[in-house]
Design a protein around this motif. Structure first.
Motif, PDB file in Angstrom:
ATOM      1  N   GLU A   1      -1.330  13.527   0.598  1.00  0.00           N
ATOM      2  CA  GLU A   1      -1.498  13.692  -0.849  1.00  0.00           C
ATOM      3  C   GLU A   1      -2.094  12.481  -1.549  1.00  0.00           C
ATOM      4  OE1 GLU A   1       1.245  14.062   0.897  1.00  0.00           O
ATOM      5  OE2 GLU A   1       2.476  15.749   0.263  1.00  0.00           O
ATOM      6  N   CYS A   2      -2.248  11.375  -0.829  1.00  0.00           N
ATOM      7  CA  CYS A   2      -2.739  10.141  -1.454  1.00  0.00           C
ATOM      8  C   CYS A   2      -4.111  10.346  -2.082  1.00  0.00           C
ATOM      9  CB  CYS A   2      -2.804   9.031  -0.407  1.00  0.00           C
ATOM     10  SG  CYS A   2      -3.619   7.551  -1.003  1.00  0.00           S
ATOM     11  N   ILE A   3      -4.263   9.837  -3.320  1.00  0.00           N
ATOM     12  CA  ILE A   3      -5.539   9.996  -4.022  1.00  0.00           C
ATOM     13  C   ILE A   3      -6.324   8.687  -4.083  1.00  0.00           C
ATOM     14  CG2 ILE A   3      -4.808  11.977  -5.408  1.00  0.00           C
ATOM     15  CD1 ILE A   3      -4.111  10.023  -7.656  1.00  0.00           C
ATOM     16  N   LEU A   4      -5.879   7.686  -3.318  1.00  0.00           N
ATOM     17  CA  LEU A   4      -6.595   6.402  -3.242  1.00  0.00           C
ATOM     18  C   LEU A   4      -6.807   5.753  -4.605  1.00  0.00           C
ATOM     19  CD1 LEU A   4      -9.234   7.182  -0.498  1.00  0.00           C
ATOM     20  CD2 LEU A   4      -7.137   5.862  -0.268  1.00  0.00           C
ATOM     21  N   CYS A   5      -5.754   5.761  -5.413  1.00  0.00           N
ATOM     22  CA  CYS A   5      -5.876   5.171  -6.743  1.00  0.00           C
ATOM     23  C   CYS A   5      -5.738   3.660  -6.700  1.00  0.00           C
ATOM     24  CB  CYS A   5      -4.823   5.762  -7.671  1.00  0.00           C
ATOM     25  SG  CYS A   5      -3.127   5.367  -7.174  1.00  0.00           S
ATOM     26  N   ALA A   6      -5.200   3.128  -5.604  1.00  0.00           N
ATOM     27  CA  ALA A   6      -5.021   1.684  -5.407  1.00  0.00           C
ATOM     28  C   ALA A   6      -3.873   1.072  -6.220  1.00  0.00           C
ATOM     29  CB  ALA A   6      -6.307   0.904  -5.651  1.00  0.00           C
ATOM     30  N   CYS A   7      -3.080   1.914  -6.884  1.00  0.00           N
ATOM     31  CA  CYS A   7      -1.926   1.371  -7.626  1.00  0.00           C
ATOM     32  C   CYS A   7      -1.006   0.606  -6.685  1.00  0.00           C
ATOM     33  CB  CYS A   7      -1.132   2.499  -8.286  1.00  0.00           C
ATOM     34  SG  CYS A   7      -1.951   3.177  -9.732  1.00  0.00           S
ATOM     35  N   CYS A   8      -0.797   1.152  -5.484  1.00  0.00           N
ATOM     36  CA  CYS A   8       0.138   0.537  -4.547  1.00  0.00           C
ATOM     37  C   CYS A   8      -0.401  -0.774  -3.986  1.00  0.00           C
ATOM     38  CB  CYS A   8       0.477   1.499  -3.416  1.00  0.00           C
ATOM     39  SG  CYS A   8      -0.954   2.101  -2.494  1.00  0.00           S
ATOM     40  N   SER A   9      -1.582  -0.731  -3.374  1.00  0.00           N
ATOM     41  CA  SER A   9      -2.107  -1.939  -2.730  1.00  0.00           C
ATOM     42  C   SER A   9      -2.272  -3.078  -3.732  1.00  0.00           C
ATOM     43  CB  SER A   9      -3.439  -1.644  -2.039  1.00  0.00           C
ATOM     44  OG  SER A   9      -3.219  -0.780  -0.937  1.00  0.00           O
TER      45      SER A   9
ATOM     46  N   PRO B   1      -0.725  -1.032   1.664  1.00  0.00           N
ATOM     47  CA  PRO B   1       0.055   0.208   1.723  1.00  0.00           C
ATOM     48  C   PRO B   1      -0.792   1.482   1.734  1.00  0.00           C
ATOM     49  CG  PRO B   1       0.476  -1.021  -0.324  1.00  0.00           C
ATOM     50  CD  PRO B   1      -0.294  -1.923   0.575  1.00  0.00           C
ATOM     51  N   ALA B   2      -1.841   1.548   0.919  1.00  0.00           N
ATOM     52  CA  ALA B   2      -2.633   2.784   0.872  1.00  0.00           C
ATOM     53  C   ALA B   2      -3.302   3.034   2.220  1.00  0.00           C
ATOM     54  CB  ALA B   2      -3.683   2.707  -0.232  1.00  0.00           C
ATOM     55  N   GLY B   3      -3.937   2.005   2.771  1.00  0.00           N
ATOM     56  CA  GLY B   3      -4.615   2.145   4.055  1.00  0.00           C
ATOM     57  C   GLY B   3      -3.643   2.480   5.168  1.00  0.00           C
ATOM     58  N   LEU B   4      -2.453   1.867   5.122  1.00  0.00           N
ATOM     59  CA  LEU B   4      -1.481   2.100   6.192  1.00  0.00           C
ATOM     60  C   LEU B   4      -0.874   3.495   6.102  1.00  0.00           C
ATOM     61  CD1 LEU B   4       0.129  -1.434   6.323  1.00  0.00           C
ATOM     62  CD2 LEU B   4      -1.305  -0.365   8.069  1.00  0.00           C
ATOM     63  N   LEU B   5      -0.695   3.977   4.874  1.00  0.00           N
ATOM     64  CA  LEU B   5      -0.202   5.348   4.711  1.00  0.00           C
ATOM     65  C   LEU B   5      -1.198   6.312   5.363  1.00  0.00           C
ATOM     66  CD1 LEU B   5       2.157   6.870   2.953  1.00  0.00           C
ATOM     67  CD2 LEU B   5       0.217   7.571   1.573  1.00  0.00           C
ATOM     68  N   GLN B   6      -2.481   6.054   5.162  1.00  0.00           N
ATOM     69  CA  GLN B   6      -3.512   6.914   5.773  1.00  0.00           C
ATOM     70  C   GLN B   6      -3.610   6.683   7.279  1.00  0.00           C
ATOM     71  OE1 GLN B   6      -4.590   9.618   4.207  1.00  0.00           O
ATOM     72  NE2 GLN B   6      -3.088   8.687   2.848  1.00  0.00           N
TER      73      GLN B   6
ATOM     74  N   VAL C   1       5.486   2.093  -7.480  1.00  0.00           N
ATOM     75  CA  VAL C   1       4.421   2.464  -8.417  1.00  0.00           C
ATOM     76  C   VAL C   1       3.664   3.743  -8.077  1.00  0.00           C
ATOM     77  CG1 VAL C   1       4.018   0.083  -9.135  1.00  0.00           C
ATOM     78  CG2 VAL C   1       2.657   1.053  -7.274  1.00  0.00           C
ATOM     79  N   CYS C   2       3.759   4.230  -6.849  1.00  0.00           N
ATOM     80  CA  CYS C   2       2.880   5.347  -6.462  1.00  0.00           C
ATOM     81  C   CYS C   2       3.023   6.538  -7.410  1.00  0.00           C
ATOM     82  CB  CYS C   2       3.157   5.809  -5.033  1.00  0.00           C
ATOM     83  SG  CYS C   2       2.155   7.245  -4.595  1.00  0.00           S
ATOM     84  N   PRO C   3       1.946   6.910  -8.115  1.00  0.00           N
ATOM     85  CA  PRO C   3       2.022   8.011  -9.080  1.00  0.00           C
ATOM     86  C   PRO C   3       2.200   9.366  -8.410  1.00  0.00           C
ATOM     87  CG  PRO C   3      -0.228   7.200  -8.925  1.00  0.00           C
ATOM     88  CD  PRO C   3       0.616   6.276  -8.104  1.00  0.00           C
ATOM     89  N   LYS C   4       1.958   9.437  -7.095  1.00  0.00           N
ATOM     90  CA  LYS C   4       2.159  10.697  -6.400  1.00  0.00           C
ATOM     91  C   LYS C   4       3.529  10.741  -5.715  1.00  0.00           C
ATOM     92  CE  LYS C   4      -1.189  13.184  -6.519  1.00  0.00           C
ATOM     93  NZ  LYS C   4      -1.512  14.083  -7.664  1.00  0.00           N
ATOM     94  N   GLY C   5       4.348   9.731  -5.938  1.00  0.00           N
ATOM     95  CA  GLY C   5       5.680   9.705  -5.351  1.00  0.00           C
ATOM     96  C   GLY C   5       5.681   9.538  -3.843  1.00  0.00           C
ATOM     97  N   LEU C   6       4.648   8.916  -3.295  1.00  0.00           N
ATOM     98  CA  LEU C   6       4.583   8.742  -1.838  1.00  0.00           C
ATOM     99  C   LEU C   6       5.294   7.442  -1.439  1.00  0.00           C
ATOM    100  CD1 LEU C   6       0.848   9.792  -1.419  1.00  0.00           C
ATOM    101  CD2 LEU C   6       2.903  11.224  -1.398  1.00  0.00           C
ATOM    102  N   ASN C   7       5.564   7.321  -0.133  1.00  0.00           N
ATOM    103  CA  ASN C   7       6.352   6.185   0.332  1.00  0.00           C
ATOM    104  C   ASN C   7       5.641   5.421   1.455  1.00  0.00           C
ATOM    105  OD1 ASN C   7       8.286   4.433   1.432  1.00  0.00           O
ATOM    106  ND2 ASN C   7       9.965   5.791   0.844  1.00  0.00           N
TER     107      ASN C   7
HETATM  108  S1  SF4 Z   1      -0.357   4.543  -5.132  1.00  0.00           S
HETATM  109 FE1  SF4 Z   1       0.081   6.403  -3.953  1.00  0.00          FE
HETATM  110  S2  SF4 Z   1      -1.642   7.756  -4.392  1.00  0.00           S
HETATM  111 FE2  SF4 Z   1      -2.267   5.714  -5.068  1.00  0.00          FE
HETATM  112  S3  SF4 Z   1      -3.347   4.834  -3.294  1.00  0.00           S
HETATM  113 FE3  SF4 Z   1      -1.200   4.255  -3.102  1.00  0.00          FE
HETATM  114  S4  SF4 Z   1      -0.234   5.806  -1.811  1.00  0.00           S
HETATM  115 FE4  SF4 Z   1      -2.182   6.627  -2.555  1.00  0.00          FE
END
Ligand code: SF4
Ligand code: SF4
Lengths: 122, 234
Positions: free
Chosen positions: B144-152, B168-173, B211-217
């Protein structure tokens, strides 16, 4: 893209460093609890000396000593490669980082040598 | 009147960045932060930010709102405004192009590094590669990640080593493809991550989760990668 290399990291790869950091952390915790327990029981010179004359205490202490050395190197290495980098400071960063690594390595070396001497020397 | 303070920087005319204050009348409505930006832009067209879908799907309006990264389009004022103040800055740790627009190249470079596409060296089936519902379920919370970069851009480890820590974003993917039953490149993927920086710069402080707006971990995904590396090596 290439894998990120790091010749000065202790285990040379991320997993090894991570694992060493965890294991040495547990050993250190156990050792400090042991020392705290020994002190809490009340110590004077003869009892402290008797405690450290036992081989297993010496071995345990040596383990803690080496663990602390590894733990400190990995931890400080991570701190130095966060803050003293070419990206943040240009070549000054490299100079400061390598110099700090040398100083820290020397410090840890002296600490281990002295520690071994104190434990086994008397 | 809502006191809005916006980070301004135009490298062509400004010596350095500054904060510009605006008074904003919400007329009692609970607007989204993006609505405020839109109306301020109507007042002063030089106010610059990215936006596209305006409903939390495209991930282009990640900004730092009152100190916390989030998507301007789905952050209601009621969720962030305290003491009548709204402070909007660009995502931290990335170079500012202008005002709230940051250069995402370093972020994308890390995403590229984890090879975010399915790799399978077995002959392609006539129609499609099948997956059991159970295996498919393993991708929930990852794809579901939208690559918004809020996390990284909220992660201190990424601030200091954006060129070496995947973030975090890259590692989640990365984990999204490691966990995919149709991907056969697991071992190569793990080998590329097993250095002191790519994964192991994560110290688990969980700013990313916060911070993840999609609630991902991402922290949990990073934990799974670490376990995979450990199992492979022992
Ligand atoms: S904050 Fe959430 S949705 Fe945005 S890039 Fe990171 S994991 Fe993806
Ligand atoms: S948990 Fe790891 S990836 Fe997430 S913010 Fe902390 S250090 Fe960064």
């Amino acid at each position: 893209m290439d894998m990120v290399t790091a010749v000065t990291s202790l285990g040379r790869n991320g997993l090894a460093d991570w694992l060493i950091q965890r294991v040495t952390g547990v050993i250190l915790l156990a050792y400090f609890l042991f020392i705290a327990w020994a002190i809490a029981g009340g110590v004077d010179y003869p009892s402290w000396k008797a405690l450290f004359e036992q081989t297993w205490v010496k071995v345990f202490s040596l383990m803690a000593l080496l663990s602390l050395a590894a733990h400190a190197w990995i931890g400080l290495w991570a701190v130095l490669t966060d803050y003293l980098t070419e990206r943040l400071m240009g070549s000054t960063g490299n100079f400061l980082r390598i110099t700090s690594q040398l100083v820290i390595a020397l410090g840890i070396f002296i600490y281990v040598v002295l520690g071994v001497q104190i434990l086994w020397g008397y | 009147m809502l006191q809005v303070s916006i980070y301004r920087y135009n490298p062509e005319t400004d010596q350095q960045p500054y904060m510009e204050d605006f008074e904003f009348d919400t007329q009692g409505r609970d607007l989204m932060v993006l609505d405020v930006l839109e109306q301020l832009k109507a007042r002063d067209s030089s106010v610059t930010y990215r936006r596209s879908c305006r409903e939390g799907v495209c991930g282009s309006d990640g900004v730092n709102i009152n100190g916390k990264n989030g998507l301007a389009c789905i952050t209601p004022l009621s969720a962030t405004v305290r003491k009548n103040k709204l402070v909007i800055r660009p995502l931290p740790g990335l170079p500012v192009v202008r005002d709230l627009v940051v250069d995402m190249s370093m972020f994308y470079a890390q995403y590229e590094k984890i090879q975010p596409f399915l790799q399978n060296n077995t002959p392609a089936p006539a129609i499609e590669r099948l997956q059991t519902p159970e295996d498919r379920a393993k991708l929930d919370g990852l794809y579901e990640c939208i690559l918004c970069a809020c996390c990284s851009s909220s992660c201190p480890s990424f601030w200091w080593n954006p060129d070496r820590f995947v973030g975090p974003a890259g590692l989640l993917q990365a984990y999204r493809f490691l966990a995919d039953s149709r991907d056969t490149a697991t071992d190569e993927r793990l080998s590329r991550l097993d250095d002191p920086f790519s994964v192991f710069r994560c110290h688990g402080i969980q700013n990313c989760v916060n911070v993840c707006p999609k609630g991902l971990n991402p922290t949990r995904a990073i934990g799974h990668i670490r376990t995979m590396l450990l199992t492979r090596a022992t």
